[in-house]
Design an enzyme around this catalytic site. Structure first.
Site, PDB file in Angstrom:
ATOM      1  N   CYS A  31       0.826  -1.213   0.000  1.00 33.18           N
ATOM      2  CA  CYS A  31       0.000   0.000   0.000  1.00 33.18           C
ATOM      3  C   CYS A  31       0.860   1.264   0.000  1.00 33.18           C
ATOM      4  O   CYS A  31       1.577   1.530   0.974  1.00 33.18           O
ATOM      5  CB  CYS A  31      -0.915  -0.048   1.228  1.00 33.18           C
ATOM      6  SG  CYS A  31      -1.766   1.475   1.624  1.00 33.18           S
ATOM      7  N   CYS A  34       0.123   3.710   2.805  1.00 34.67           N
ATOM      8  CA  CYS A  34       0.614   3.127   4.066  1.00 34.67           C
ATOM      9  C   CYS A  34       2.102   3.411   4.224  1.00 34.67           C
ATOM     10  O   CYS A  34       2.575   3.721   5.324  1.00 34.67           O
ATOM     11  CB  CYS A  34       0.368   1.621   4.104  1.00 34.67           C
ATOM     12  SG  CYS A  34      -1.366   1.160   4.012  1.00 34.67           S
TER      13      CYS A  34
END
Length: 103
Positions: A31, A34
């Site tokens: 991600c 993230c």
């Protein structure tokens, strides 16, 4: 203080049974947002220096917890107080906004 690696096996002890505030970052290795939040979470852990427990949980490896806490989008950052989720941030979030929520 370093960021705890949270998983199914230690989540109850480290988060739900904690008598204080715990910041939990639900993330995945693939991600992009993230990865952007990772240094922010690390910085928060360093700034709070143990006054608030900070942990990360990989949703790919711990899907049961992601489902239990209805994590539909990552990163999702949740603040637990005495084992109860009290605040949720979804997506890239400003460090100061998170710190303010932890006060």
């Amino acid at each position: 203080m370093s960021v705890l690696k949270l998983e199914n096996a230690n989540f109850e002890d480290e988060v739900l049974n904690d008598q204080g505030k715990v910041l939990v970052d639900f993330y995945a290795d693939w991600c992009g947002p993230c990865k952007m939040m990772s240094p922010v979470i690390d910085g928060i852990a360093e700034k709070l220096n143990g006054s608030v427990k900070v942990g990360k949980i990989n949703v790919d490896e711990n899907q049961e917890l992601a489902i239990k806490y209805q994590v539909m989008s990552i990163p999702t950052i949740m603040i637990f107080n005495n084992g109860i989720p009290v605040k949720t941030f979804i997506g890239v979030t400003d460090e100061q906004e998170i710190l303010d929520a932890l006060k």
